[in-house]
Design an enzyme around this catalytic site. Structure first.
Site, short mmCIF file in Angstrom:
data_model
loop_
_atom_site.label_atom_id
_atom_site.label_comp_id
_atom_site.label_asym_id
_atom_site.label_seq_id
_atom_site.Cartn_x
_atom_site.Cartn_y
_atom_site.Cartn_z
N VAL A 96 0.83 -1.21 0.00
CA VAL A 96 0.00 0.00 0.00
C VAL A 96 0.87 1.26 0.00
O VAL A 96 0.57 2.24 -0.71
CB VAL A 96 -0.98 -0.02 1.20
CG1 VAL A 96 -0.26 -0.03 2.53
CG2 VAL A 96 -1.95 1.14 1.16
N LYS A 126 10.07 -7.23 -5.23
CA LYS A 126 10.84 -8.46 -5.09
C LYS A 126 10.18 -9.67 -5.77
O LYS A 126 10.87 -10.57 -6.22
CB LYS A 126 11.01 -8.74 -3.61
CG LYS A 126 12.09 -9.71 -3.27
CD LYS A 126 12.35 -9.64 -1.77
CE LYS A 126 13.28 -10.71 -1.31
NZ LYS A 126 13.45 -10.69 0.15
N ALA A 132 -3.10 -8.66 4.68
CA ALA A 132 -3.79 -7.95 5.76
C ALA A 132 -5.26 -8.35 5.77
O ALA A 132 -5.93 -8.31 4.74
CB ALA A 132 -3.64 -6.44 5.59
N GLY A 169 -8.22 -4.91 8.59
CA GLY A 169 -8.63 -3.73 7.86
C GLY A 169 -7.75 -2.53 8.09
O GLY A 169 -6.57 -2.66 8.40
N GLU A 206 -10.98 -3.98 16.80
CA GLU A 206 -9.83 -4.84 17.04
C GLU A 206 -9.20 -4.42 18.36
O GLU A 206 -9.62 -3.44 18.98
CB GLU A 206 -8.82 -4.74 15.89
CG GLU A 206 -9.32 -5.37 14.60
CD GLU A 206 -8.27 -5.44 13.52
OE1 GLU A 206 -7.08 -5.35 13.83
OE2 GLU A 206 -8.65 -5.56 12.35
N HIS A 214 1.69 -11.45 16.90
CA HIS A 214 0.23 -11.47 16.82
C HIS A 214 -0.28 -12.59 17.72
O HIS A 214 0.22 -13.71 17.64
CB HIS A 214 -0.23 -11.68 15.38
CG HIS A 214 -1.67 -11.33 15.17
ND1 HIS A 214 -2.69 -12.10 15.69
CD2 HIS A 214 -2.26 -10.30 14.53
CE1 HIS A 214 -3.85 -11.55 15.36
NE2 HIS A 214 -3.63 -10.45 14.67
N ARG A 254 -2.57 -5.61 21.67
CA ARG A 254 -2.03 -6.89 21.21
C ARG A 254 -0.94 -7.46 22.12
O ARG A 254 -0.88 -8.67 22.35
CB ARG A 254 -1.46 -6.61 19.81
CG ARG A 254 -1.28 -7.79 18.98
CD ARG A 254 -1.02 -7.34 17.56
NE ARG A 254 -2.25 -7.09 16.86
CZ ARG A 254 -2.32 -6.67 15.60
NH1 ARG A 254 -1.21 -6.43 14.93
NH2 ARG A 254 -3.47 -6.49 15.01
N HIS A 260 4.82 -10.93 13.80
CA HIS A 260 3.82 -10.34 12.91
C HIS A 260 4.26 -9.01 12.31
O HIS A 260 4.10 -8.78 11.12
CB HIS A 260 2.53 -10.15 13.70
CG HIS A 260 1.38 -9.58 12.92
ND1 HIS A 260 0.87 -10.20 11.80
CD2 HIS A 260 0.66 -8.44 13.09
CE1 HIS A 260 -0.13 -9.48 11.31
NE2 HIS A 260 -0.28 -8.40 12.06
N ARG A 272 2.42 -1.44 18.00
CA ARG A 272 1.50 -0.82 17.04
C ARG A 272 0.04 -1.16 17.38
O ARG A 272 -0.29 -2.30 17.69
CB ARG A 272 1.81 -1.35 15.63
CG ARG A 272 0.84 -0.88 14.57
CD ARG A 272 1.24 -1.41 13.22
NE ARG A 272 1.20 -2.84 13.16
CZ ARG A 272 0.14 -3.56 12.79
NH1 ARG A 272 -0.99 -2.95 12.47
NH2 ARG A 272 0.20 -4.87 12.75
#
Ligand code: SIN
Length: 580
Positions: free
Chosen positions: A35, A56, A67, A70, A136, A256, A305, A366, A401
């Site tokens: 993205v 690559k 992903a 979202g 999430e 994760h 997380r 992750h 994150r």
């Protein structure tokens, strides 16, 4: 010390590779096609810059397409950028750069709108026609836009690849980037790369350009089990280090919490079970069927997380098991099929039916919360070298994150980079002939050895002992290859496997050096010998760069978090040199 945007000489360290046999001229070269990479390419091309995208594998083969959950943005009724900022800062455990987060959350909704103008289609409510939002971990409200149920990345990738093709942007696929080209003043002059297999150009070549944007994704392959695809070998961070750029926060690897458990020896890319499954009401249960996250955090299974990953690991240790379970049988077949078709298919492919049984899950590597240090315009410490997406450390993620902030960060900072390049086109002289390589290449089999060492010594739970063991084992790998080079003048044959293994070793050594130094537990860095967060001593970043003076030394320099990322950081007294 330098700050992003100021001149930094390269280290002189390069990968052993044949001299470029072909060259392409451009204004901008984007390395990577997720993205972030495709967004910056579209914006630069739209502004009339000759833009080349090198990637690559195939254009849609990076991390973006995997992903699931979202893209987070304050789009819902009653939600505000300020609330999104609050959740991001809490997840980041005291190390986010607030100015960077503020940009992310305020520019985010507009950037998502422009992504939709580029052709991305998000799921909408049948009743209202509005974008459907899910939850999430760490988000106090529904804020995550998704597509195809749980195929958000695939839809974004499809839309951007089509837009890049429609815009006629030149792309070079199957191209592993090797090193940065720099002029006599250390300014960016392009990249060298190796094109694999059949293509317009084969073998080692160069793209000459005064602006290079690293959008190479992550480094999950440094561990045995990861949600990252096989291409995520830390190439961008390793290139940047060799070019003299600063890297920050590499110790903060996000594990994760809910990755499909395929056995204790499972290796390579593992199927993700999105946090959105918990966001829609799935429960984490232990071997006895007990919901163990309840009472550990006000958000229970939807805590940030790092907290959920730790909760899972602790209960696994208590029960002597290798995994926990995610129970979403109550969704029923129809909801599973409509809302989570990708996860349903992946589970069934491995003999688990989430409609009728709980899903075995365990944490796996992750996301790299750290990366190549940038300012608010995506500029690194090497003039003309930019970074965005997972390879970058913009300051928005801090020590952990927030879920689904990564696609948003890729979008927002890609746009900021394009604006900067258009407003201030980087200047450059002729690329200097690269100095001879000074470090040895790793044999291709080293990849698996590095993964084993990192998984054993620098995984979810770390200690001084485990990290010291990992550091020593990594040094042994380096020393063995160096000995061959110095004694016999030999190094492993240059090729994709040996370049990737060399990049993996480079980022693994830096990651372990930073993790050893950070003697506290914070965010996704968990030290059993330093179980508490220590704000008095450690509310600061570890900035790492390859020494420019001593060719094979790593310099690890702690710097004050208040100074991240745009002001000179003064703390040089605590620097540590490591023989490399
Ligand atoms: C997920 O869907 O759980 C992953 C989302 C993310 O990594 O932000």
């Amino acid at each position: 010390m330098s700050t992003p945007g100021t001149a930094t000489a390269g280290t002189g360290i390069r990968l052993h590779a044949p001299a470029p046999g072909w060259a392409v001229e451009a204004d901008v070269v984007v390395v990577g096609s997720g993205v972030a990479g495709l967004t910056v390419a579209l914006r630069c091309a739209a502004a009339g810059r000759r833009t080349v995208v090198v990637t690559k594998a195939r254009l849609d083969d990076g991390s973006t397409r995997w992903a699931q959950g979202g893209i987070a943005a304050a789009l819902g009724e009653g939600d505000t950028p300020e609330q999104h900022l609050d959740d991001t800062l809490v997840a980041g455990a005291g190390l986010c750069d607030e100015a960077a987060v503020r940009l992310l959350v305020t520019e985010g909704p507009g950037a998502v709108g422009r992504l939709m103008e580029s052709g991305a289609v998000f799921d909408t409510s049948a009743e209202t026609g509005e974008i459907e939002l899910t939850r999430e971990g760490g988000h106090h409200r529904r804020r995550i836009a998704h597509a195809g149920g749980d195929a958000t990345g695939a839809e974004i990738s499809r839309a951007l690849v089509e837009a890049v093709q429609a815009a006629g942007i030149r792309t070079v696929e199957n191209a592993l980037v090797l090193d940065l080209l720099q002029d006599a003043e250390g300014r960016t002059a392009g990249v060298t790369l190796h094109v694999m297999g059949e293509g317009q150009h084969d073998g080692v070549g160069a793209v000459h350009a005064p602006a290079v944007i690293l959008a190479t994704g992550g480094m999950g392959q440094v561990f045995s089990a990861t949600t990252n695809p096989a291409v995520s070998t830390g190439d961008g961070v390793a290139l940047a280090l060799r070019a003299g750029a600063e890297v920050s926060d590499l110790e903060f690897v996000q594990f994760h919490p809910t990755v499909l458990f395929l056995g204790p020896d499972a290796e390579g890319q593992q199927p993700l079970v999105s946090e959105a499954v918990r966001g829609e009401g799935a429960h984490l249960v232990d071997a006895d069927g007990v919901r163990f996250m309840v009472g550990q955090h006000e958000l229970a299974e939807l805590a940030p997380r790092d907290i959920v990953a730790k909760g899972i690991m602790r209960r696994m240790q208590e029960q002597g098991t290798r995994h926990m379970y995610l129970d979403a049988r109550h969704f029923g077949a129809e909801m599973w099929e409509q809302r989570f078709p990708t996860i349903l298919a992946a589970c069934r492919a491995h003999g688990i039916d989430p409609v009728t049984e709980p899903i075995p899950v365990a944490p796996a590597a992750h996301y790299a919360s750290g990366g190549v240090r940038t300012d608010l315009h995506g500029r690194t410490t090497v003039p003309g070298l930019y970074a965005c997406g997972e390879v970058a450390c913009t300051g928005v993620h801090g020590a952990n994150r927030l879920a689904s902030n990564s696609l948003l960060e890729g979008l927002v900072f890609a746009e900021r980079i394009a604006e900067d390049i258009v407003a201030h086109p980087p200047a450059v002289g002729a690329p200097v002939v690269p100095v001879p390589a000074t470090g040895p290449l790793q044999p291709s089999g080293a990849r698996y050895e590095i993964q084993r060492i990192m998984t054993d010594g620098a995984g979810v739970l770390r200690s001084a002992g485990s990290l010291a063991g990992a550091a020593a084992a990594l040094e042994d790998l380096y020393a063995a290859a160096l000995g061959e080079l110095e004694t016999h003048g030999k190094t492993a044959e240059p090729g994709v496997d040996t370049w990737e293994a060399t990049n993996l070793l480079c980022v693994a050594r830096v990651l372990v050096a930073a993790a050893r130094r950070r003697e506290e537990t914070r965010g996704c860095h968990w030290r059993e010998d330093h179980p508490d967060r220590d704000d008095a001593n450690w509310r600061r970043h570890l900035v790492v760069r390859l020494s420019a003076t001593e060719k094979r030394a790593l310099v690890v320099t702690p710097t004050d978090s208040a100074d991240f990322p745009s002001v000179q950081h003064p703390l040089l007294n605590d620097s540590m040199e490591q023989s490399a």
